[in-house]
Design an enzyme around this catalytic site. Structure first.
Site, PDB file in Angstrom:
ATOM      1  N   CYS A 105       6.754  -3.252  15.936  1.00 34.70           N
ATOM      2  CA  CYS A 105       6.509  -2.125  16.838  1.00 34.70           C
ATOM      3  C   CYS A 105       5.073  -2.244  17.366  1.00 34.70           C
ATOM      4  O   CYS A 105       4.149  -2.533  16.603  1.00 34.70           O
ATOM      5  CB  CYS A 105       6.678  -0.795  16.116  1.00 34.70           C
ATOM      6  SG  CYS A 105       8.333  -0.573  15.444  1.00 34.70           S
ATOM      7  N   CYS A 135       3.283   8.540   0.576  1.00 36.66           N
ATOM      8  CA  CYS A 135       3.918   7.687   1.577  1.00 36.66           C
ATOM      9  C   CYS A 135       4.090   6.304   0.959  1.00 36.66           C
ATOM     10  O   CYS A 135       3.116   5.654   0.572  1.00 36.66           O
ATOM     11  CB  CYS A 135       3.037   7.629   2.824  1.00 36.66           C
ATOM     12  SG  CYS A 135       3.702   6.580   4.109  1.00 36.66           S
ATOM     13  N   GLU A 175       0.830  -1.206   0.000  1.00 34.82           N
ATOM     14  CA  GLU A 175       0.000   0.000   0.000  1.00 34.82           C
ATOM     15  C   GLU A 175       0.861   1.251   0.000  1.00 34.82           C
ATOM     16  O   GLU A 175       1.956   1.271   0.554  1.00 34.82           O
ATOM     17  CB  GLU A 175      -0.890  -0.004   1.252  1.00 34.82           C
ATOM     18  CG  GLU A 175      -1.788  -1.216   1.301  1.00 34.82           C
ATOM     19  CD  GLU A 175      -2.635  -1.293   2.568  1.00 34.82           C
ATOM     20  OE1 GLU A 175      -2.591  -0.341   3.377  1.00 34.82           O
ATOM     21  OE2 GLU A 175      -3.325  -2.300   2.724  1.00 34.82           O
ATOM     22  N   CYS A 204      -0.866   6.737  10.048  1.00 35.29           N
ATOM     23  CA  CYS A 204       0.459   6.239  10.433  1.00 35.29           C
ATOM     24  C   CYS A 204       0.340   4.927  11.183  1.00 35.29           C
ATOM     25  O   CYS A 204      -0.415   4.822  12.131  1.00 35.29           O
ATOM     26  CB  CYS A 204       1.156   7.253  11.325  1.00 35.29           C
ATOM     27  SG  CYS A 204       1.317   8.816  10.518  1.00 35.29           S
ATOM     28  N   LEU A 223      11.109   7.688  17.142  1.00 35.78           N
ATOM     29  CA  LEU A 223      11.773   7.695  18.454  1.00 35.78           C
ATOM     30  C   LEU A 223      10.872   7.129  19.557  1.00 35.78           C
ATOM     31  O   LEU A 223      11.224   6.177  20.228  1.00 35.78           O
ATOM     32  CB  LEU A 223      12.196   9.132  18.775  1.00 35.78           C
ATOM     33  CG  LEU A 223      13.269   9.305  19.835  1.00 35.78           C
ATOM     34  CD1 LEU A 223      14.530   8.554  19.473  1.00 35.78           C
ATOM     35  CD2 LEU A 223      13.577  10.789  20.011  1.00 35.78           C
ATOM     36  N   CYS A 256       1.943  -0.540  15.706  1.00 36.69           N
ATOM     37  CA  CYS A 256       1.866  -0.584  14.242  1.00 36.69           C
ATOM     38  C   CYS A 256       1.156  -1.849  13.764  1.00 36.69           C
ATOM     39  O   CYS A 256       1.507  -2.963  14.150  1.00 36.69           O
ATOM     40  CB  CYS A 256       3.278  -0.550  13.664  1.00 36.69           C
ATOM     41  SG  CYS A 256       3.325  -0.765  11.890  1.00 36.69           S
TER      42      CYS A 256
HETATM   43  S1  SF4 Z   1       6.423  -0.754   9.566  1.00 42.66           S
HETATM   44 FE1  SF4 Z   1       7.633   0.729  10.771  1.00 42.66          FE
HETATM   45  S2  SF4 Z   1       6.404   1.111  12.594  1.00 42.66           S
HETATM   46 FE2  SF4 Z   1       5.596  -0.765  11.643  1.00 42.66          FE
HETATM   47  S3  SF4 Z   1       6.652  -2.472  12.681  1.00 42.66           S
HETATM   48 FE3  SF4 Z   1       7.848  -1.936  10.856  1.00 42.66          FE
HETATM   49  S4  SF4 Z   1       9.381  -0.470  11.566  1.00 42.66           S
HETATM   50 FE4  SF4 Z   1       7.793  -0.565  13.134  1.00 42.66          FE
END
Ligand code: SF4
Length: 341
Positions: free
Chosen positions: A117, A106, A93, A335, A217, A120
């Site tokens: 993460c 993006c 995407e 995001c 961060l 995410c």
């Molecule tokens: S896409 Fe980016 S925010 Fe998502 S798990 Fe991977 S590094 Fe982390």
């Protein structure tokens, strides 16, 4: 799409060799590059200043496009999410975000992501595979085809699915095309690559000098950051900050630090003070991103007044900070929300 390699995966050197092996002079490669990166050609037949023989020979071994558009979803706020098919059936995407006179795309660098993460959605699915340079570049080309001719893309951010520095070679090859004179010719100032902090690759990225650096961060505290982002265990915060201090910056260039604000986890005023102290000697700005909740998420969105207070502490400490309003939340394009379909 027939399963041949996309010509967009070839480096300029490989493209010259491919042209020469078809019995044509190497300068034809420049014409092909112009068609690919400026003319947005989707087939060899469109490359009308090449001989028919060359077009046919190239078509026997290569496709032009690396991706096909599966579907486009429009958000009520003007964002547009593009879902693309890879040749092997996987999907990636990209999101187009129009704001303040800019049109920012993006872009994804991997299909899925291994880094997990906690905030995410992409990271929940694990890594499927790295994208090729052609697959990274085609997100830009296919988005440009979908735009009106007078609505050129102004900015590219590599903040979609995946960790760009874990797919360094393809990302570097794509950046050379995006910024190259015989590629898309965009200024590095308009390109940002966002990393979760893969320290061993940050030096290579800095030496490339082809895009600005953003670092996700999310906490000024090493322990908390490891809880939010497992990648911090092997790339601890003190070492990451040292890598940021070593990162070469051009005049007026700054590092962007992204800070996803998680209710009760990293959003206290004491966190803001610690964050200000952590980045005080680095030319930077901080993007505060209130967490986007998704089904099954373990974090919550912080209240708006806490976000405002956090920002005020940063500003009072002379740290440039803004709250980035999530765009495309209704189409799972905000995001950390890509790849959730
Ligand atoms: S896409 Fe980016 S925010 Fe998502 S798990 Fe991977 S590094 Fe982390």
């Amino acid at each position: 799409m027939e399963n041949k390699e996309s010509i967009k995966n070839l480096t300029p050197e490989d493209l010259r060799e491919a042209v020469k092996s078809c019995g044509e002079p190497a300068f034809r490669a420049k014409q092909i590059e112009r068609w690919l990166w400026r003319g947005l050609a989707g087939s060899f037949d469109e490359m009308t200043d090449l001989s028919k023989g060359l077009r046919e020979k190239l078509g026997q071994t290569h496709n032009v496009d690396a991706l096909t558009l599966d579907k486009e979803i429009k958000s009520s706020d003007g964002s547009r999410k593009f879902i693309f098919n890879l040749y092997d059936g996987a999907k990636i995407e990209s999101v187009l975000i129009p704001a303040d006179g800019l049109r920012t795309l993006c872009v994804s660098s991997q299909c899925g992501c291994a880094l997990a993460c906690g905030f995410c959605l992409t990271g929940r699915r694990g890594l499927i595979r790295n994208l090729t340079a052609g697959e990274i570049l085609d997100q830009i080309i296919l988005a440009r085809r979908a735009l009106r001719p007078d609505d050129a893309l102004t900015n590219i951010v590599m903040m979609g699915m995946g960790e760009p520095l874990m797919n360094f070679d393809s990302v570097a090859q794509a950046l050379k095309v995006i910024t190259g004179e015989s590629g898309m010719g965009m200024s590095y100032r308009r390109i940002t690559v966002s990393t979760s902090g893969i320290i061993r690759k940050m030096g290579d990225f800095g030496r490339l000098g082809l895009a600005k650096l953003a670092v996700s961060l999310n906490s000024p505290d090493n322990e908390i950051r490891s809880q939010i982002m497992p990648v911090n265990k092997k790339n601890p915060l003190p070492d990451l900050m040292a890598a940021c201090r070593r990162h070469p910056l051009r005049p007026r260039e700054r590092i962007t630090f992204e800070y996803v604000m998680l209710d009760g986890v990293n959003d206290a005023e004491s966190d803001a003070r610690a964050l200000a102290a952590l980045v005080a000697d680095i030319p930077c700005k901080i993007n505060l991103i209130p967490f986007n909740e998704f089904p099954g998420a373990k974090y919550r969105t912080p209240p708006g007044d806490r976000v405002d207070r956090f920002r005020r502490v940063l500003l009072n400490n002379n740290i440039d900070a803004l709250v980035r309003q999530s765009r495309g939340a209704d189409i799972s394009a905000a995001c950390g929300c890509l790849g959730g379909e």
